[in-house]
Design a protein around this motif. Structure first.
Motif, short mmCIF file in Angstrom:
data_model
loop_
_atom_site.label_atom_id
_atom_site.label_comp_id
_atom_site.label_asym_id
_atom_site.label_seq_id
_atom_site.Cartn_x
_atom_site.Cartn_y
_atom_site.Cartn_z
N VAL A 192 -8.35 -4.96 2.70
CA VAL A 192 -9.66 -4.66 2.11
C VAL A 192 -10.20 -3.34 2.66
O VAL A 192 -10.81 -2.54 1.93
N ASN A 193 -9.96 -3.08 3.95
CA ASN A 193 -10.41 -1.84 4.57
C ASN A 193 -9.55 -0.64 4.21
O ASN A 193 -9.85 0.48 4.64
N ALA A 194 -8.45 -0.88 3.47
CA ALA A 194 -7.51 0.19 3.10
C ALA A 194 -6.99 0.91 4.35
O ALA A 194 -6.96 2.14 4.42
N GLU A 195 -6.54 0.12 5.34
CA GLU A 195 -6.02 0.67 6.58
C GLU A 195 -4.68 0.00 6.91
O GLU A 195 -4.34 -1.04 6.35
N LEU A 196 -3.92 0.63 7.79
CA LEU A 196 -2.62 0.09 8.22
C LEU A 196 -1.68 -0.13 7.04
O LEU A 196 -0.93 -1.10 7.00
N TRP A 197 -1.73 0.79 6.05
CA TRP A 197 -0.87 0.66 4.89
C TRP A 197 0.57 1.03 5.24
O TRP A 197 0.86 1.53 6.35
N GLY A 198 1.46 0.81 4.28
CA GLY A 198 2.87 1.02 4.51
C GLY A 198 3.35 2.41 4.11
O GLY A 198 2.57 3.29 3.73
N ARG A 199 4.65 2.58 4.16
CA ARG A 199 5.27 3.84 3.78
C ARG A 199 5.29 3.96 2.25
O ARG A 199 5.15 2.97 1.54
N PRO A 200 5.48 5.18 1.73
CA PRO A 200 5.56 5.37 0.28
C PRO A 200 6.68 4.54 -0.33
O PRO A 200 7.74 4.34 0.29
N THR A 201 6.46 4.04 -1.52
CA THR A 201 7.46 3.22 -2.21
C THR A 201 7.37 3.43 -3.72
O THR A 201 6.31 3.79 -4.24
N THR A 202 8.49 3.19 -4.38
CA THR A 202 8.53 3.22 -5.85
C THR A 202 8.59 1.81 -6.43
O THR A 202 8.74 1.64 -7.64
N LEU A 203 8.50 0.80 -5.57
CA LEU A 203 8.54 -0.58 -6.05
C LEU A 203 7.31 -0.87 -6.91
O LEU A 203 6.24 -0.29 -6.70
N PRO A 204 7.44 -1.78 -7.89
CA PRO A 204 6.34 -2.00 -8.84
C PRO A 204 5.07 -2.53 -8.21
O PRO A 204 3.99 -2.41 -8.82
N TRP A 205 5.15 -3.14 -7.03
CA TRP A 205 3.93 -3.67 -6.40
C TRP A 205 3.34 -2.69 -5.36
O TRP A 205 2.45 -3.06 -4.60
N GLY A 206 3.82 -1.47 -5.34
CA GLY A 206 3.22 -0.47 -4.47
C GLY A 206 1.76 -0.25 -4.83
O GLY A 206 1.39 -0.29 -6.00
N VAL A 207 0.92 -0.01 -3.84
CA VAL A 207 -0.52 0.13 -4.04
C VAL A 207 -0.93 1.57 -3.76
O VAL A 207 -0.50 2.17 -2.77
N ILE A 208 -1.78 2.11 -4.62
CA ILE A 208 -2.30 3.46 -4.44
C ILE A 208 -3.58 3.37 -3.61
O ILE A 208 -4.67 3.15 -4.14
N PHE A 209 -3.44 3.49 -2.30
CA PHE A 209 -4.59 3.38 -1.40
C PHE A 209 -5.44 4.64 -1.47
O PHE A 209 -4.91 5.75 -1.62
N PRO A 210 -6.75 4.50 -1.33
CA PRO A 210 -7.62 5.68 -1.39
C PRO A 210 -7.60 6.44 -0.07
O PRO A 210 -7.19 5.93 0.97
N GLY A 211 -8.07 7.66 -0.12
CA GLY A 211 -8.20 8.46 1.09
C GLY A 211 -7.15 9.55 1.18
O GLY A 211 -6.03 9.40 0.70
N GLU A 212 -7.54 10.65 1.81
CA GLU A 212 -6.64 11.80 1.94
C GLU A 212 -5.39 11.46 2.73
O GLU A 212 -4.28 11.87 2.39
N ALA A 213 -5.55 10.70 3.81
CA ALA A 213 -4.39 10.36 4.64
C ALA A 213 -3.38 9.51 3.87
O ALA A 213 -2.17 9.72 3.96
N ALA A 214 -3.88 8.52 3.12
CA ALA A 214 -2.98 7.64 2.36
C ALA A 214 -2.27 8.40 1.26
O ALA A 214 -1.16 8.04 0.85
N GLN A 215 -2.89 9.44 0.73
CA GLN A 215 -2.31 10.20 -0.36
C GLN A 215 -1.52 11.43 0.11
O GLN A 215 -1.04 12.20 -0.72
#
Length: 298
Positions: free
Chosen positions: A156-179
């Motif tokens: 929910v906090n959009a933190e501690l996300w994972g590495r980039p992935t092309t899998l269909p359940w990958g999530v586009i997290f907000p924020g400059e660092a995540a992108q």
């Protein structure tokens, strides 16, 4: 790269302003409060069934558990913060010591929290003359709900996300660092590693412990449930680390995977390095407990 847009969820449940000061209840805090309360009730349910325990005697009373709970909360907060400071960002906090108590800025370590809880349990058992193995098993049984809800709060906090992935359940997290994904054109989708951990370390491990405790007779062998918790959490965390984005201070041009220990392109992240002893200790606990005769109620 395609992915699932991050849901529009505020990290705050609600906020109020009193005399010009803003106070907010965050999902992260609420998750840990709810998780600790659920775990407490699970442990109380086990303590009220003396036939589940070695010799037909519970290691402590529900009232004693309430007393221990206060110290455990302090151990989680203090140990979790100090663990993060020492394991993940020692150089920064040695230069900025006044920021160490700033919990509201984020930064907690599970392994540090575990050391804090262990210290609380040791002091409690010494003062109350309670069997250490039985108390440890009760706390192991109570721990997964807080882990489950805490990891969901990380999502929910959009933190501690994972590495980039092309899998269909990958999530586009907000924020400059995540992108900030080198070589990726357009939106960058990442592994929702927080949910992986919630499912493995919280839900799955919690169900296994409950079945072993209430149906499998595991509490009659002291340290068995603790061993399953240590080994189960350690293995789950070790696996998730392969797809979890490491802390930025470990990433460099020569070490793009953010490995804390590495040689010839191979190595371990800090999470894996801290988790390996947990797996080993858990396995030894299980082996030792399995060799002990199962103590049945008198």
């Amino acid at each position: 790269m395609t992915g699932i847009p991050f849901p529009d969820i505020s990290p705050e449940v609600f906020s109020v302003t009193i005399f010009g000061l803003r106070f907010a209840l965050r999902w992260y805090a609420l998750a840990y409060i709810a998780g600790i309360l659920i775990g407490w009730r699970v442990a109380v349910a086990a303590l009220k069934r003396p036939h589940l325990w070695a010799g037909g005697v519970a290691p402590m009373t529900p009232a004693q558990l309430e007393s221990l709970l206060t110290w455990i909360i302090l151990g989680i907060i203090g140990g979790g913060r100090l663990g993060y400071v020492l394991f993940y960002r020692p150089d920064y906090y040695l230069s900025h010591p006044l920021e160490i108590p700033a919990l509201w800025e984020g930064g907690m370590s599970f392994h540090g929290g575990l050391l804090g809880v262990t210290t609380a349990i040791l002091v409690f058992c010494w003062r109350e003359r309670a069997p250490l193995g039985g108390v440890a098993d009760a706390i192991a049984l109570a721990s997964p709900p807080a882990i489950l809800l805490g990891r969901i709060a990380n999502f929910v906090n959009a933190e501690l996300w994972g590495r980039p992935t092309t899998l269909p359940w990958g999530v586009i997290f907000p924020g400059e660092a995540a992108q900030d994904c080198p070589g990726v054109l357009g939106a960058c989708a990442r592994h929702p590693s927080q949910l992986y951990e919630a499912g493995m370390e919280g839900l799955l491990l919690g169900l296994v412990l409950i079945v072993l405790a209430f149906r499998g007779g595991a509490l009659r062998r002291r340290w068995l449930l603790s061993g399953v918790f240590f080994a189960g959490y350690g293995l789950a965390r070790f696996l998730v680390e392969f797809v979890r984005q490491p802390d930025g201070q470990f990433v460099s041009p020569g070490n793009p995977l953010g490995l804390a220990l590495h040689w010839n392109g191979w190595g371990l992240t800090m999470g894996q390095t801290l988790t390996l002893p947990m797996i080993l200790i858990g396995a030894l606990m299980i082996l030792w407990a399995r060799r002990q005769p199962r103590a049945v109620p008198a």
